[in-house]
Each structure stands twice: as C-alpha cells, then as structure tokens.
Scaffold this active site. Structure first.
Site, mmCIF file in Angstrom:
data_model
loop_
_atom_site.group_PDB
_atom_site.id
_atom_site.type_symbol
_atom_site.label_atom_id
_atom_site.label_comp_id
_atom_site.label_asym_id
_atom_site.label_seq_id
_atom_site.Cartn_x
_atom_site.Cartn_y
_atom_site.Cartn_z
ATOM 1 N N HIS A 95 -2.922 2.546 -0.187
ATOM 2 C CA HIS A 95 -3.664 1.596 -1.017
ATOM 3 C C HIS A 95 -4.543 0.739 -0.108
ATOM 4 O O HIS A 95 -5.364 -0.040 -0.574
ATOM 5 C CB HIS A 95 -2.703 0.724 -1.832
ATOM 6 C CG HIS A 95 -3.364 -0.065 -2.907
ATOM 7 N ND1 HIS A 95 -3.646 -1.403 -2.782
ATOM 8 C CD2 HIS A 95 -3.831 0.288 -4.132
ATOM 9 C CE1 HIS A 95 -4.241 -1.843 -3.886
ATOM 10 N NE2 HIS A 95 -4.365 -0.834 -4.717
ATOM 11 N N HIS B 239 -11.192 -8.428 -7.378
ATOM 12 C CA HIS B 239 -10.395 -7.485 -6.603
ATOM 13 C C HIS B 239 -9.979 -8.036 -5.245
ATOM 14 O O HIS B 239 -9.201 -7.407 -4.520
ATOM 15 C CB HIS B 239 -11.211 -6.191 -6.429
ATOM 16 C CG HIS B 239 -10.386 -5.010 -6.088
ATOM 17 N ND1 HIS B 239 -10.634 -4.222 -4.988
ATOM 18 C CD2 HIS B 239 -9.305 -4.486 -6.687
ATOM 19 C CE1 HIS B 239 -9.734 -3.249 -4.935
ATOM 20 N NE2 HIS B 239 -8.916 -3.388 -5.946
#
Length: 575
Positions: free
Chosen positions: A460, A232
């Site tokens: 985000h 990630h």
C-alpha cells in the site's frame, strides 16, 4: 457488485468487534461483500494454500472497505478541464451514487481474522531507527523478527518512546476511530485528537457517529471542490511536552493497513520550541520544509488547523533534510503551477539535483497501489508530462526517454500473499479502466521484496525513484500517498497554461545534495535488521524489478479469480 470467498477458521478468540469503518469509494465498498456468500474452492488437487478448516463467520457483515480509488476517468470528468464550474453530481455516476452501506468488519476475512501480535513484536525501548534518512517500513505480522527490527508500528509511533504527547492531528482517508484510539497508550488516550478527513454526506455522518463515545475527538472536513477528488493525505502532527513531530505516511487509520501490508513513513526529528521573540524566519531548514508545511496546512483554509499552524511557527524545524511535496485541489496558473503535484516535483528535481552522465540509461521506477485513467495512449499523460517530470535531473536541457518500470502486483502476487485475494481490496484497479489503457500493461513489473522480507505483504506504500542502470545508485527517492493518477499528481490544461489537481496528497522527497556530498545515494542491499545510521538508502523492494511474464496479469479488483485458491483456501468471485 459483491465478492465472495471461503472463510478460514478463526485464528483468535480474543479479538473484539470493531465499529463501522468510514469508506470513500466504490472499489472499497464493492470489493468486500465476501462475507455473505462464501464460495468454496472445489478441486481434486491438493491444496497447498489451505490454512486449516474453514467455516462461515457469523460475525461477517457486508461493506468492507480498505483502499482508495484514483480512477478519475476522462469521460466522467468531461467538460471540467476547461475551467468552468463542475456540473452537479449525477446519481448514475458510480463514484457519487448514494449506495446503501451497512456496518463493516475491519477486514474482508471478518472480525476473527486478526491474531494478536507476539509478545516481542513491539519495542520497549527506542528502536534502532535509521536517523540518516528517517524512512521506515511498518511492522508486518507473520514475518521473521529480523524483518521487523527497525520497522515501526503505529503503537510505537504514538508511544512515550518518542515523546510525552499533549495533543495530535490525524490527516487521513479512512478511519476506524475506536481502533485508532486504542493505538495510543493508555496515558495519552484521552488527549485531544483532531481528525482531518474528506468525507461528505452519509460517509461523514458515519464517521461522526463513530466518534460519539469519544469526547476528545474533533473533526475538520477538507474542502473538495473538484469532482472525483479525495482527501488522500496521510499525516500525523504530534505535539509533545518536549516539542513537536511530523509523521508522513502511507497507511490508513484501520487495522488492516497496519497488519500484513507493506507501508512506508517518514518521521521527523523531535522539533524543539524556539526561544520566545524569535523572528518569523527562525527554525527554517535548508529544504524550506517549514515554509512548505505551513503553506500546505494553509491551503485547507480551515479554522480548526489555525492553532497548529501557530504551533509549527514556534518550533525549530531546521534539522529537516527532506523536501515536502503536496497536492491540494484546484486549478493553478503561472508560478502557482509549481506549488503542487508533479510540477512541484519537477521544480525540485530541476533545482536540487544534477545531471548525470548517460542519464538516458537511468530508469525511472514508479511503485503504487492504485491506477487511474490516463488516456487512450501513453502520450496523453504518462509518457508526456509525468515522464518529463520524473526524468528531470538538474538544469540539463536534455529530456531523454529512459526506461520506465512500473511496479504493481500481479494476480499471482495477490493470490500468494499473506492475506490472500482480499489483499486485492487495497489494489483498486478496475477492469473498466484497464480495458481503456492496455498499452500501460507493457510497463508492469512484479511486486518482489525479498530484501525486506515483504514479498507476500502486498504494497500500500507508494514510491518513485530514479536508479542507475545497474540499480546500485539512486538519483532521488520519493515516498508519498500519491498513486499513479492524474487526480493525485495533477494534469496540464489549456495548452499547458494551467494545471488541475483533484486530490489532497502528501509525500517527502530525498535528494542526495541534502544528505551526502555525492550526486547519488547508494542502494542498501540488506535493509533488515536496521542499523542506527547508514548512508545507503533502504529501498523497500527488490532491484532490479522483474518484468511481467507473458502469463502475468495485473490485479484487478472487480473480476473473478477461481482457477486456484489463495493462501487461505479462498477464491474471489465478484458478482
């Protein structure tokens, strides 16, 4: 599971189709099938959110994927916390099953959704960057120009404004390779690019297929040895004729992440090459950033990164004023427990911040775009080990229980956003996880960002901080890829004698001692238009946070929303 929506009228005839995207989670796959069966919002009431006519987009194809899921459910991971080998993946697991995935457009709205940015959107000279903190938001299409003045788009980051590029590395979770390469200026587009990813099996095959037309692209697959972990981390390594630069960010390498979402990034200074023959300890910063970056890259154990490790050794990183906080998959014992995840954050806060009078009144703020499974009550992880980390201030033995404000968009925040309901595809909190932790929802606060003009650009970005009771000062600030999950931050095991981390994550920590003589940062009240230097810190959203009302509900991506249309006249119907 599929979701279906009304399609808005195309906004531009100039956008070309994008190649397939690489995807990584069930949430990313299932949240999008909105293109197959558009559902019309039917009501006799006026539709203030309707934006023009709507028609079915013939280009729309199933499989859109934007966001990541941090749902490391304890039930799925049962038996893995004790240190034994992971069991073989079960086909019945929703995270691991082999789903049939077709080509995907770059947005849940379809390929024709995006409009070209205005002519004055991009900077033609070095923008007025904040050279004190080097923390920036992304440009957002559709905002007043002043709210983008001092923000950065990927095209600007990769442009000659910041250096003459020779080679680069892109660490990320999701890639649209053709789009990514288009963001490099023509003169740099053929320069070598290494993509560091965590895709396996079919997802890896799709990613490699994307790159077939581009001989300059190479790959490095990150090792993910613990189930339900992801790669990630989002980072760029940029090697120039003039030197070297690091960018740590929150955006995936897909257009939707750089279009109408709120994202954040830290851009390093330009690091110059050290004189030949310099000792190995040369070029280190007071925050030991060089050592920590090399340690993080070494954790990949990847020969593809070896040359980059050597290049970093040869450059002067001494001007860096932030601390690096990474997560890498593994189970760690003893002193290694403080190398990664939230225990790394705890160690840094212990060593480099100072106790503050009445600190029990200083709230902790966490802001994120995905939520994992944290247990049947708050003591299992959140209010236990994670809150202890977030409340650490210096060497004080005081461990108060200050307020904790968690910022996550409500259904109405998503509905009235620039993207409408499809923005929720990047907010993958599932009803299954939410039902197991209803206790969490009492912590929730709305996403409101009038100070940066981004109230309707869904976040985000992921940020964590400690604020004064009046929200005018910060004890520290962190921007990171890590969402609110044990997979990202790590969880203690074996009576707190080891920590287990599932995913790769990366962020940077700001502490006042590295920047100012005071023990706190003043909060900047007017972030835009940005100035070249300021001692005030540009928090990306409004303070104080606004608590959910009794009518507010957290956004969950896999349940229907049909009571009211979004900003494009759509409804959201998973099935």
């Amino acid at each position: 599971m599929t979701s279906v929506m009304v399609k808005p009228e195309p906004k531009s005839d100039t956008v070309t189709a994008a190649p397939p995207l690489s995807i990584g989670s069930e949430a990313r796959q299932a949240s999008q099938a909105s293109q197959l069966k558009p559902v019309k919002y039917e009501s006799n009431q006026s539709r203030p959110f309707l934006a023009g006519k709507r028609k079915k987009d013939d280009d729309s194809i199933s499989g859109w994927a934007l966001s990541d899921s941090d749902d490391d459910d304890d039930d799925k991971a049962k038996g893995q916390s004790s240190g034994q080998k992971d069991p073989p993946p079960k086909r019945s697991s929703p995270k691991l099953k082999k789903a049939k995935v077709e080509e995907r457009p770059p947005s849940p709205h379809g390929r024709t959704y995006y409009i070209d940015e205005p002519d004055d959107f991009f900077e033609t000279s070095v923008p007025p960057v904040n050279d004190t903190y080097r923390f920036y938001l992304n440009k957002v299409t559709g905002l007043e120009k002043r709210y983008n003045t001092g923000a950065l788009h990927i095209k600007e980051i990769l442009s000659p404004l910041f250096g003459t590029l020779k080679e680069s590395v892109q660490f990320n979770y999701c890639f649209d390779i053709a789009w990514m390469l288009q963001q490099y200026p023509p003169e740099f587009r053929d320069k070598p690019v290494l993509i560091v990813h965590g895709d396996k099996r079919e997802a890896k095959a799709r990613l490699l297929q994307q790159a077939q037309p581009y001989s300059q692209v190479r790959f490095c697959q990150a090792k993910l040895d613990i189930a339900f972990g992801t790669h990630h981390t989002k980072m760029m390594l940029l090697w120039y004729e003039e030197g070297f630069r690091v960018v740590i960010l929150t955006s995936n390498m897909i257009r939707a992440d750089w279009y109408q979402k709120t994202q954040g990034l830290w851009m390093s200074p330009l690091y110059l090459r050290l004189p030949k023959g310099s000792p190995e300890t040369a070029g280190e910063s007071p925050t030991l950033f060089k050592r920590d970056l090399l340690e993080y890259l070494g954790a990949y154990r990847a020969p593809e990164i070896t040359d980059w490790i050597q290049r970093i050794r040869e450059h002067d990183l001494s001007e860096t004023r932030v601390y690096l906080i990474g997560s890498t998959p593994g189970r760690y014992l003893g002193s290694d427990m403080e190398r990664w995840g939230h225990l790394r954050l705890r160690k840094l806060l212990h060593d480099h911040t100072r106790p503050i009078p009445n600190e029990e009144k200083w709230p902790v703020i966490g802001q994120f775009s995905s939520i994992g499974s944290m247990g049947v009550d708050k003591t299992k992880w959140l209010a236990g080990e994670f809150q202890r980390t977030l409340t650490t201030l210096g060497k004080s033995s005081l461990r108060p229980d200050p307020p904790m404000h968690l910022i996550y968009p409500s259904v109405d925040d998503v509905r009235t956003s620039l993207e409408g309901y499809p923005a929720g595809g990047s907010l993958p909190y599932s009803i299954q996880t939410a039902q197991k932790q209803l206790w969490l929802h009492s912590y929730f606060h709305r996403w409101q960002a009038e100070t940066t003009g981004r109230s309707h650009a869904m976040p985000h970005i992921k940020t964590y901080m400690r604020a004064s009771p009046d929200f005018t000062q910060l004890a520290w600030f962190l921007v990171t890829s890590a969402n609110l999950s044990k997979a990202a931050w790590g969880a203690l095991e074996k009576n707190n004698t080891q920590v287990m981390v599932r995913s790769y994550e990366l962020g940077v920590l700001y502490v006042p001692s590295a920047f100012v003589s005071d023990t706190t940062f003043p909060v900047q009240m007017d972030v835009f238009p940005a100035t070249t230097s300021s001692t005030s810190f540009p928090v990306p959203f409004d303070l104080p946070p606004k608590r959910y009302s009794s009518k507010d509900q957290p956004w969950m991506w896999n349940i229907p929303y049909t009571q009211a249309p979004d900003t494009h006249g759509n409804i959201w119907v998973p099935s």
